[in-house]
Design a protein around this motif. Sequence first.
Motif, PDB file in Angstrom:
ATOM      1  N   ILE A  30       1.380 -29.289  38.335  1.00 30.26           N
ATOM      2  CA  ILE A  30       1.043 -28.540  40.245  1.00 30.26           C
ATOM      3  C   ILE A  30       0.988 -27.034  39.742  1.00 30.26           C
ATOM      4  O   ILE A  30       1.712 -26.536  39.922  1.00 30.26           O
ATOM      5  CB  ILE A  30       2.013 -28.625  41.037  1.00 30.26           C
ATOM      6  N   GLY A  31      -0.350 -26.876  39.998  1.00 28.04           N
ATOM      7  CA  GLY A  31      -0.294 -24.955  40.079  1.00 28.04           C
ATOM      8  C   GLY A  31       0.096 -24.537  41.179  1.00 28.04           C
ATOM      9  O   GLY A  31      -0.489 -24.894  41.934  1.00 28.04           O
ATOM     10  N   VAL A  32       1.199 -23.242  41.700  1.00 31.66           N
ATOM     11  CA  VAL A  32       1.192 -22.884  42.693  1.00 31.66           C
ATOM     12  C   VAL A  32       0.886 -21.486  42.375  1.00 31.66           C
ATOM     13  O   VAL A  32       1.672 -20.747  41.912  1.00 31.66           O
ATOM     14  CB  VAL A  32       2.798 -23.357  43.636  1.00 31.66           C
ATOM     15  N   ILE A  33      -0.048 -21.157  43.400  1.00 31.05           N
ATOM     16  CA  ILE A  33      -0.827 -19.481  43.590  1.00 31.05           C
ATOM     17  C   ILE A  33      -0.174 -19.264  44.888  1.00 31.05           C
ATOM     18  O   ILE A  33      -0.412 -20.268  45.714  1.00 31.05           O
ATOM     19  CB  ILE A  33      -1.772 -19.587  43.376  1.00 31.05           C
ATOM     20  N   GLN A  34       0.855 -18.401  45.037  1.00 32.68           N
ATOM     21  CA  GLN A  34       1.154 -17.596  46.438  1.00 32.68           C
ATOM     22  C   GLN A  34       1.270 -16.371  46.669  1.00 32.68           C
ATOM     23  O   GLN A  34       1.214 -15.407  45.388  1.00 32.68           O
ATOM     24  CB  GLN A  34       2.679 -17.179  46.474  1.00 32.68           C
ATOM     25  N   LEU A  35      -0.412 -15.734  47.421  1.00 35.07           N
ATOM     26  CA  LEU A  35      -0.371 -14.668  47.614  1.00 35.07           C
ATOM     27  C   LEU A  35       0.571 -13.261  47.223  1.00 35.07           C
ATOM     28  O   LEU A  35       0.035 -12.024  46.573  1.00 35.07           O
ATOM     29  CB  LEU A  35      -1.129 -14.159  48.902  1.00 35.07           C
ATOM     30  N   VAL A  36       1.544 -13.307  48.175  1.00 30.58           N
ATOM     31  CA  VAL A  36       2.455 -11.923  48.185  1.00 30.58           C
ATOM     32  C   VAL A  36       3.807 -12.819  48.608  1.00 30.58           C
ATOM     33  O   VAL A  36       3.668 -13.786  48.463  1.00 30.58           O
ATOM     34  CB  VAL A  36       2.063 -11.249  49.305  1.00 30.58           C
ATOM     35  N   GLU A  37       4.991 -12.185  48.122  1.00 26.52           N
ATOM     36  CA  GLU A  37       6.046 -11.759  48.380  1.00 26.52           C
ATOM     37  C   GLU A  37       6.646 -12.174  49.623  1.00 26.52           C
ATOM     38  O   GLU A  37       7.107 -10.196  49.916  1.00 26.52           O
ATOM     39  CB  GLU A  37       7.059 -11.856  47.136  1.00 26.52           C
ATOM     40  N   HIS A  38       6.590 -12.895  50.725  1.00 23.33           N
ATOM     41  CA  HIS A  38       7.406 -12.551  51.863  1.00 23.33           C
ATOM     42  C   HIS A  38       7.541 -13.398  52.952  1.00 23.33           C
ATOM     43  O   HIS A  38       7.397 -14.761  52.073  1.00 23.33           O
ATOM     44  CB  HIS A  38       6.468 -11.333  53.495  1.00 23.33           C
ATOM     45  N   PRO A  39       8.839 -13.793  53.809  1.00 21.71           N
ATOM     46  CA  PRO A  39       9.144 -14.727  54.163  1.00 21.71           C
ATOM     47  C   PRO A  39       9.227 -15.913  54.613  1.00 21.71           C
ATOM     48  O   PRO A  39       9.020 -16.797  54.170  1.00 21.71           O
ATOM     49  CB  PRO A  39      10.473 -14.401  55.379  1.00 21.71           C
ATOM     50  N   ALA A  94      -2.452 -23.838  46.774  1.00 18.46           N
ATOM     51  CA  ALA A  94      -2.454 -22.356  47.283  1.00 18.46           C
ATOM     52  C   ALA A  94      -1.879 -21.833  48.751  1.00 18.46           C
ATOM     53  O   ALA A  94      -2.382 -22.421  49.670  1.00 18.46           O
ATOM     54  CB  ALA A  94      -3.882 -22.334  47.608  1.00 18.46           C
ATOM     55  N   ILE A  95      -1.155 -20.724  48.728  1.00 23.92           N
ATOM     56  CA  ILE A  95      -0.585 -20.018  49.530  1.00 23.92           C
ATOM     57  C   ILE A  95      -0.822 -18.814  50.161  1.00 23.92           C
ATOM     58  O   ILE A  95      -0.905 -18.106  49.634  1.00 23.92           O
ATOM     59  CB  ILE A  95       1.211 -19.975  49.492  1.00 23.92           C
ATOM     60  N   ALA A  96      -1.537 -18.771  51.545  1.00 25.72           N
ATOM     61  CA  ALA A  96      -2.523 -17.968  51.791  1.00 25.72           C
ATOM     62  C   ALA A  96      -3.915 -17.326  51.848  1.00 25.72           C
ATOM     63  O   ALA A  96      -4.434 -17.680  50.604  1.00 25.72           O
ATOM     64  CB  ALA A  96      -1.635 -16.380  51.481  1.00 25.72           C
ATOM     65  N   THR A  97      -4.720 -16.931  52.507  1.00 27.50           N
ATOM     66  CA  THR A  97      -5.925 -17.938  52.344  1.00 27.50           C
ATOM     67  C   THR A  97      -6.754 -16.735  50.924  1.00 27.50           C
ATOM     68  O   THR A  97      -7.135 -17.325  50.193  1.00 27.50           O
ATOM     69  CB  THR A  97      -6.944 -16.711  53.584  1.00 27.50           C
ATOM     70  N   PRO A  98      -6.351 -15.608  50.591  1.00 22.38           N
ATOM     71  CA  PRO A  98      -7.246 -15.209  49.322  1.00 22.38           C
ATOM     72  C   PRO A  98      -6.426 -15.836  48.623  1.00 22.38           C
ATOM     73  O   PRO A  98      -8.024 -16.274  47.491  1.00 22.38           O
ATOM     74  CB  PRO A  98      -6.477 -13.273  49.718  1.00 22.38           C
ATOM     75  N   ALA A  99      -5.465 -16.617  47.678  1.00 21.98           N
ATOM     76  CA  ALA A  99      -5.019 -17.801  46.815  1.00 21.98           C
ATOM     77  C   ALA A  99      -5.773 -18.567  46.918  1.00 21.98           C
ATOM     78  O   ALA A  99      -6.495 -18.600  45.708  1.00 21.98           O
ATOM     79  CB  ALA A  99      -3.974 -17.348  47.641  1.00 21.98           C
ATOM     80  N   ALA A 100      -6.257 -18.943  47.940  1.00 22.94           N
ATOM     81  CA  ALA A 100      -6.959 -20.279  48.209  1.00 22.94           C
ATOM     82  C   ALA A 100      -8.116 -19.967  47.921  1.00 22.94           C
ATOM     83  O   ALA A 100      -8.677 -20.639  47.429  1.00 22.94           O
ATOM     84  CB  ALA A 100      -6.817 -20.563  50.013  1.00 22.94           C
ATOM     85  N   GLN A 101      -9.385 -19.681  48.733  1.00 24.10           N
ATOM     86  CA  GLN A 101     -10.541 -18.527  48.181  1.00 24.10           C
ATOM     87  C   GLN A 101     -10.480 -18.367  45.904  1.00 24.10           C
ATOM     88  O   GLN A 101     -11.691 -18.775  46.069  1.00 24.10           O
ATOM     89  CB  GLN A 101     -10.386 -17.330  49.014  1.00 24.10           C
ATOM     90  N   ALA A 102      -9.975 -17.876  45.802  1.00 21.13           N
ATOM     91  CA  ALA A 102      -9.993 -17.620  44.129  1.00 21.13           C
ATOM     92  C   ALA A 102      -9.782 -17.987  43.828  1.00 21.13           C
ATOM     93  O   ALA A 102     -10.775 -18.838  42.736  1.00 21.13           O
ATOM     94  CB  ALA A 102      -8.614 -16.794  43.924  1.00 21.13           C
ATOM     95  N   VAL A 103      -8.554 -19.837  43.901  1.00 19.91           N
ATOM     96  CA  VAL A 103      -8.913 -20.667  43.394  1.00 19.91           C
ATOM     97  C   VAL A 103     -10.235 -22.074  43.698  1.00 19.91           C
ATOM     98  O   VAL A 103     -10.628 -22.132  42.961  1.00 19.91           O
ATOM     99  CB  VAL A 103      -7.494 -22.289  44.003  1.00 19.91           C
TER     100      VAL A 103
END
Length: 314
Positions: A30-39, A94-103
Amino acid sequence: MKKLLSAAATILAVACLLTGCNEKDSKIKIGVIQLVEHPALDKSYQGFVDGLAEAGYVNGENITIDYQNAQGEQANCVTIANKFVNDKDNLIFAIATPAAQAVANLTKKIPILVTAVTDPETAKLVKSNKKPETNVSGTSDLTPVAAQIALLKKIVPEAKKVGLLYCSSEANSIFQINIAKEACAANGLEYIEGSVSNSNEIQQVTQSLVGKVDAFYVPTDNMLAAGIANVAMVANNAKLPVIGGEEGMVVSGALATYGINYYELGKLTAKQAVKVLKDGANPADMPIEYLEKFDFTYNKETAAAIGVTISDNL
Protein backbone atom coordinates in the motif's frame (compact mmCIF):
# COMPACT_ATOMS: atom_id res chain seq x y z
CA MET A 1 27.50 -25.07 1.55
CA LYS A 2 24.46 -27.18 0.55
CA LYS A 3 23.98 -28.17 4.19
CA LEU A 4 24.12 -24.52 5.24
CA LEU A 5 21.56 -23.48 2.60
CA SER A 6 19.31 -26.35 3.60
CA ALA A 7 19.54 -25.37 7.25
CA ALA A 8 18.76 -21.73 6.40
CA ALA A 9 15.73 -22.77 4.38
CA THR A 10 14.49 -24.92 7.26
CA ILE A 11 14.91 -22.06 9.74
CA LEU A 12 13.02 -19.69 7.42
CA ALA A 13 10.20 -22.19 6.98
CA VAL A 14 9.87 -22.69 10.73
CA ALA A 15 9.91 -18.91 11.28
CA CYS A 16 7.10 -18.49 8.80
CA LEU A 17 5.05 -21.16 10.56
CA LEU A 18 5.61 -19.54 13.94
CA THR A 19 4.79 -16.00 12.77
CA GLY A 20 1.94 -16.92 10.47
CA CYS A 21 3.70 -15.87 7.26
CA ASN A 22 1.48 -15.95 4.21
CA GLU A 23 3.07 -15.58 0.81
CA LYS A 24 0.02 -13.90 -0.68
CA ASP A 25 -0.53 -11.44 2.17
CA SER A 26 3.16 -10.54 2.37
CA LYS A 27 2.95 -9.19 -1.15
CA ILE A 28 0.23 -6.65 -0.35
CA LYS A 29 1.78 -3.22 -0.87
CA ILE A 30 0.00 0.00 0.00
CA GLY A 31 1.48 3.31 -1.09
CA VAL A 32 0.50 6.33 1.02
CA ILE A 33 0.99 9.83 -0.33
CA GLN A 34 0.29 12.73 2.04
CA LEU A 35 0.41 16.28 0.70
CA VAL A 36 1.86 18.00 3.75
CA GLU A 37 2.41 17.48 7.45
CA HIS A 38 -0.24 19.02 9.68
CA PRO A 39 -2.47 17.61 12.46
CA ALA A 40 -5.60 16.88 10.41
CA LEU A 41 -3.81 14.97 7.66
CA ASP A 42 -1.55 13.22 10.18
CA LYS A 43 -4.63 11.99 12.04
CA SER A 44 -6.19 10.75 8.81
CA TYR A 45 -3.10 8.64 8.15
CA GLN A 46 -2.98 7.26 11.69
CA GLY A 47 -6.67 6.41 11.59
CA PHE A 48 -6.15 4.58 8.30
CA VAL A 49 -3.24 2.53 9.69
CA ASP A 50 -5.10 1.72 12.91
CA GLY A 51 -8.26 0.83 11.02
CA LEU A 52 -6.36 -1.61 8.82
CA ALA A 53 -4.70 -3.17 11.86
CA GLU A 54 -8.07 -3.68 13.54
CA ALA A 55 -9.17 -5.57 10.42
CA GLY A 56 -6.08 -7.79 10.53
CA TYR A 57 -3.87 -5.93 8.05
CA VAL A 58 -0.80 -5.00 10.09
CA ASN A 59 2.06 -3.02 8.60
CA GLY A 60 5.27 -5.05 8.63
CA GLU A 61 3.43 -8.31 9.12
CA ASN A 62 1.04 -9.13 6.29
CA ILE A 63 1.14 -5.78 4.47
CA THR A 64 3.79 -3.20 3.66
CA ILE A 65 2.87 0.47 3.88
CA ASP A 66 5.14 2.83 1.96
CA TYR A 67 4.40 6.23 3.51
CA GLN A 68 5.62 9.31 1.61
CA ASN A 69 5.09 12.98 2.47
CA ALA A 70 5.23 15.51 -0.38
CA GLN A 71 6.06 18.40 1.99
CA GLY A 72 3.47 20.58 0.29
CA GLU A 73 5.15 20.46 -3.13
CA GLN A 74 3.14 19.41 -6.19
CA ALA A 75 6.31 18.27 -7.97
CA ASN A 76 6.98 15.89 -5.08
CA CYS A 77 3.43 14.53 -5.41
CA VAL A 78 4.12 13.58 -9.02
CA THR A 79 7.45 11.96 -8.14
CA ILE A 80 5.89 9.92 -5.34
CA ALA A 81 2.93 8.93 -7.52
CA ASN A 82 5.31 7.70 -10.21
CA LYS A 83 7.13 5.60 -7.64
CA PHE A 84 3.95 3.87 -6.49
CA VAL A 85 2.85 3.16 -10.06
CA ASN A 86 6.28 1.76 -10.98
CA ASP A 87 6.26 -0.35 -7.81
CA LYS A 88 2.91 -1.81 -8.91
CA ASP A 89 1.37 -1.25 -5.48
CA ASN A 90 -1.86 -3.11 -4.74
CA LEU A 91 -3.55 0.01 -3.38
CA ILE A 92 -2.72 3.71 -3.15
CA PHE A 93 -4.04 5.89 -0.31
CA ALA A 94 -3.91 9.61 -1.15
CA ILE A 95 -4.35 12.24 1.58
CA ALA A 96 -5.55 15.68 0.34
CA THR A 97 -6.72 16.82 -3.09
CA PRO A 98 -3.41 17.68 -4.85
CA ALA A 99 -1.91 14.34 -3.77
CA ALA A 100 -4.98 12.48 -5.01
CA GLN A 101 -4.96 14.31 -8.35
CA ALA A 102 -1.27 13.53 -8.91
CA VAL A 103 -1.86 9.79 -8.47
CA ALA A 104 -5.14 9.68 -10.40
CA ASN A 105 -3.45 11.34 -13.38
CA LEU A 106 -0.84 8.57 -13.58
CA THR A 107 -2.82 5.35 -13.21
CA LYS A 108 -6.28 4.18 -14.15
CA LYS A 109 -5.66 0.61 -13.02
CA ILE A 110 -4.38 0.64 -9.42
CA PRO A 111 -7.21 1.15 -6.90
CA ILE A 112 -6.94 4.58 -5.29
CA LEU A 113 -8.64 5.62 -2.07
CA VAL A 114 -8.59 9.27 -1.06
CA THR A 115 -9.33 11.20 2.08
CA ALA A 116 -9.26 14.86 3.18
CA VAL A 117 -10.72 15.71 -0.22
CA THR A 118 -13.73 17.97 0.16
CA ASP A 119 -15.48 17.20 -3.12
CA PRO A 120 -13.89 14.47 -5.28
CA GLU A 121 -16.36 15.20 -8.09
CA THR A 122 -15.41 18.87 -8.33
CA ALA A 123 -11.73 17.83 -8.15
CA LYS A 124 -12.42 15.60 -11.18
CA LEU A 125 -11.28 12.48 -9.38
CA VAL A 126 -14.62 10.74 -9.93
CA LYS A 127 -17.51 11.13 -12.35
CA SER A 128 -19.95 11.25 -9.47
CA ASN A 129 -19.58 11.09 -5.70
CA LYS A 130 -22.44 8.57 -5.63
CA LYS A 131 -20.94 6.35 -8.35
CA PRO A 132 -17.27 7.18 -9.11
CA GLU A 133 -16.93 5.11 -12.35
CA THR A 134 -13.14 5.49 -12.06
CA ASN A 135 -10.42 3.68 -10.10
CA VAL A 136 -10.88 6.27 -7.34
CA SER A 137 -13.13 6.30 -4.28
CA GLY A 138 -12.64 7.25 -0.63
CA THR A 139 -13.92 9.67 1.98
CA SER A 140 -14.69 13.38 1.98
CA ASP A 141 -13.75 15.84 4.71
CA LEU A 142 -16.60 18.17 3.83
CA THR A 143 -17.23 20.08 7.03
CA PRO A 144 -20.45 21.90 8.00
CA VAL A 145 -19.29 25.22 6.55
CA ALA A 146 -22.67 26.92 6.99
CA ALA A 147 -22.78 25.80 10.63
CA GLN A 148 -19.25 27.14 11.14
CA ILE A 149 -20.26 30.57 9.84
CA ALA A 150 -23.34 30.44 12.07
CA LEU A 151 -21.02 29.58 14.97
CA LEU A 152 -18.95 32.67 14.19
CA LYS A 153 -22.09 34.80 14.36
CA LYS A 154 -23.09 33.25 17.71
CA ILE A 155 -19.66 33.80 19.26
CA VAL A 156 -19.28 37.32 17.83
CA PRO A 157 -22.86 38.58 17.37
CA GLU A 158 -21.64 42.11 16.71
CA ALA A 159 -19.53 41.01 13.73
CA LYS A 160 -20.38 42.73 10.44
CA LYS A 161 -17.60 41.66 8.08
CA VAL A 162 -15.62 38.40 7.82
CA GLY A 163 -12.24 37.78 6.26
CA LEU A 164 -12.25 34.55 4.23
CA LEU A 165 -8.72 33.14 4.05
CA TYR A 166 -7.83 30.37 1.59
CA CYS A 167 -5.35 29.15 -1.02
CA SER A 168 -6.50 30.10 -4.52
CA SER A 169 -5.01 26.97 -6.11
CA GLU A 170 -6.83 24.42 -3.92
CA ALA A 171 -10.09 23.23 -5.50
CA ASN A 172 -11.43 22.01 -2.16
CA SER A 173 -10.88 25.44 -0.61
CA ILE A 174 -12.69 27.29 -3.39
CA PHE A 175 -15.60 24.85 -3.03
CA GLN A 176 -15.86 25.64 0.69
CA ILE A 177 -15.40 29.37 0.27
CA ASN A 178 -18.36 29.47 -2.13
CA ILE A 179 -20.48 27.81 0.56
CA ALA A 180 -19.09 30.25 3.14
CA LYS A 181 -20.12 33.22 1.00
CA GLU A 182 -23.70 31.97 0.86
CA ALA A 183 -23.65 31.32 4.61
CA CYS A 184 -22.37 34.85 5.27
CA ALA A 185 -25.24 36.29 3.29
CA ALA A 186 -27.72 34.10 5.19
CA ASN A 187 -26.32 35.43 8.48
CA GLY A 188 -26.29 39.07 7.44
CA LEU A 189 -22.50 39.18 7.14
CA GLU A 190 -20.33 40.87 4.53
CA TYR A 191 -17.01 39.29 3.57
CA ILE A 192 -13.62 40.12 2.14
CA GLU A 193 -11.59 37.41 0.41
CA GLY A 194 -7.95 36.96 1.37
CA SER A 195 -6.42 34.43 -1.00
CA VAL A 196 -2.81 33.24 -0.99
CA SER A 197 -0.80 31.33 -3.58
CA ASN A 198 2.06 30.22 -1.31
CA SER A 199 2.74 29.88 2.40
CA ASN A 200 4.97 32.98 2.51
CA GLU A 201 1.94 35.17 1.83
CA ILE A 202 -0.19 33.95 4.75
CA GLN A 203 0.97 36.42 7.40
CA GLN A 204 0.98 39.37 5.01
CA VAL A 205 -2.51 38.70 3.64
CA THR A 206 -3.92 38.17 7.14
CA GLN A 207 -2.33 41.41 8.34
CA SER A 208 -3.75 43.29 5.33
CA LEU A 209 -7.29 42.49 6.52
CA VAL A 210 -6.78 43.70 10.09
CA GLY A 211 -8.91 46.80 10.58
CA LYS A 212 -11.18 45.78 7.72
CA VAL A 213 -12.87 42.71 9.23
CA ASP A 214 -14.35 41.67 12.57
CA ALA A 215 -13.38 38.00 12.38
CA PHE A 216 -11.68 35.44 10.15
CA TYR A 217 -12.90 32.17 8.67
CA VAL A 218 -10.45 29.53 7.40
CA PRO A 219 -11.79 26.38 5.69
CA THR A 220 -10.04 22.99 5.65
CA ASP A 221 -7.35 24.41 3.38
CA ASN A 222 -4.10 22.44 3.45
CA MET A 223 -1.79 25.43 3.02
CA LEU A 224 -3.61 27.54 5.61
CA ALA A 225 -3.85 24.59 8.01
CA ALA A 226 -0.08 24.15 7.85
CA GLY A 227 0.40 27.89 8.42
CA ILE A 228 -2.48 28.55 10.81
CA ALA A 229 -0.06 29.61 13.56
CA ASN A 230 0.79 32.69 11.46
CA VAL A 231 -2.89 33.51 11.01
CA ALA A 232 -3.54 33.08 14.73
CA MET A 233 -0.55 35.24 15.70
CA VAL A 234 -1.79 38.20 13.62
CA ALA A 235 -5.47 37.74 14.48
CA ASN A 236 -4.98 37.18 18.19
CA ASN A 237 -2.74 40.22 18.50
CA ALA A 238 -5.54 42.22 16.88
CA LYS A 239 -8.10 40.48 19.14
CA LEU A 240 -9.96 39.11 16.13
CA PRO A 241 -11.51 35.63 16.45
CA VAL A 242 -10.61 32.93 13.93
CA ILE A 243 -13.10 30.17 13.16
CA GLY A 244 -11.25 27.25 11.63
CA GLY A 245 -12.40 24.38 9.47
CA GLU A 246 -11.03 21.66 11.76
CA GLU A 247 -9.77 20.89 15.25
CA GLY A 248 -6.05 21.05 14.43
CA MET A 249 -6.39 24.74 13.61
CA VAL A 250 -7.92 25.39 17.02
CA VAL A 251 -5.12 23.53 18.76
CA SER A 252 -2.67 25.77 16.88
CA GLY A 253 -4.29 29.03 17.98
CA ALA A 254 -7.62 29.56 16.17
CA LEU A 255 -10.58 30.26 18.45
CA ALA A 256 -13.10 27.55 17.63
CA THR A 257 -14.59 25.13 15.13
CA TYR A 258 -17.48 22.82 14.56
CA GLY A 259 -15.96 20.07 12.49
CA ILE A 260 -15.12 16.46 11.75
CA ASN A 261 -12.76 14.03 13.42
CA TYR A 262 -9.96 13.29 10.93
CA TYR A 263 -8.81 10.19 12.82
CA GLU A 264 -12.26 8.67 12.39
CA LEU A 265 -12.23 9.75 8.74
CA GLY A 266 -9.03 7.75 8.25
CA LYS A 267 -10.60 4.71 9.91
CA LEU A 268 -13.62 5.02 7.64
CA THR A 269 -11.30 4.95 4.63
CA ALA A 270 -9.57 1.87 6.07
CA LYS A 271 -12.91 0.04 5.99
CA GLN A 272 -13.11 0.80 2.29
CA ALA A 273 -9.55 -0.47 1.84
CA VAL A 274 -10.48 -3.77 3.47
CA LYS A 275 -13.35 -4.14 1.00
CA VAL A 276 -10.90 -3.68 -1.87
CA LEU A 277 -8.13 -5.90 -0.49
CA LYS A 278 -10.25 -8.66 1.02
CA ASP A 279 -13.48 -8.68 -0.99
CA GLY A 280 -12.17 -7.45 -4.34
CA ALA A 281 -14.49 -4.43 -4.34
CA ASN A 282 -14.09 -2.04 -7.27
CA PRO A 283 -13.67 1.69 -6.40
CA ALA A 284 -15.72 2.50 -9.49
CA ASP A 285 -18.79 1.14 -7.69
CA MET A 286 -17.98 2.49 -4.20
CA PRO A 287 -19.67 5.80 -3.30
CA ILE A 288 -17.65 8.55 -1.62
CA GLU A 289 -18.40 8.31 2.11
CA TYR A 290 -18.85 11.03 4.74
CA LEU A 291 -18.75 11.30 8.52
CA GLU A 292 -22.09 12.18 10.06
CA LYS A 293 -20.87 13.37 13.47
CA PHE A 294 -19.36 16.82 14.09
CA ASP A 295 -17.57 18.11 17.20
CA PHE A 296 -17.39 21.55 18.79
CA THR A 297 -13.89 22.54 19.88
CA TYR A 298 -12.51 25.81 21.24
CA ASN A 299 -9.19 27.10 22.52
CA LYS A 300 -9.47 28.43 26.08
CA GLU A 301 -6.15 30.29 25.92
CA THR A 302 -7.10 32.04 22.69
CA ALA A 303 -10.52 32.99 24.07
CA ALA A 304 -8.90 34.55 27.13
CA ALA A 305 -6.26 36.33 25.04
CA ILE A 306 -8.74 38.03 22.72
CA GLY A 307 -11.37 38.65 25.41
CA VAL A 308 -14.12 36.39 24.05
CA THR A 309 -16.48 34.45 26.31
CA ILE A 310 -17.60 31.06 25.03
CA SER A 311 -21.16 30.30 26.14
CA ASP A 312 -21.81 26.97 27.83
CA ASN A 313 -24.69 26.22 25.46
CA LEU A 314 -22.22 25.95 22.57
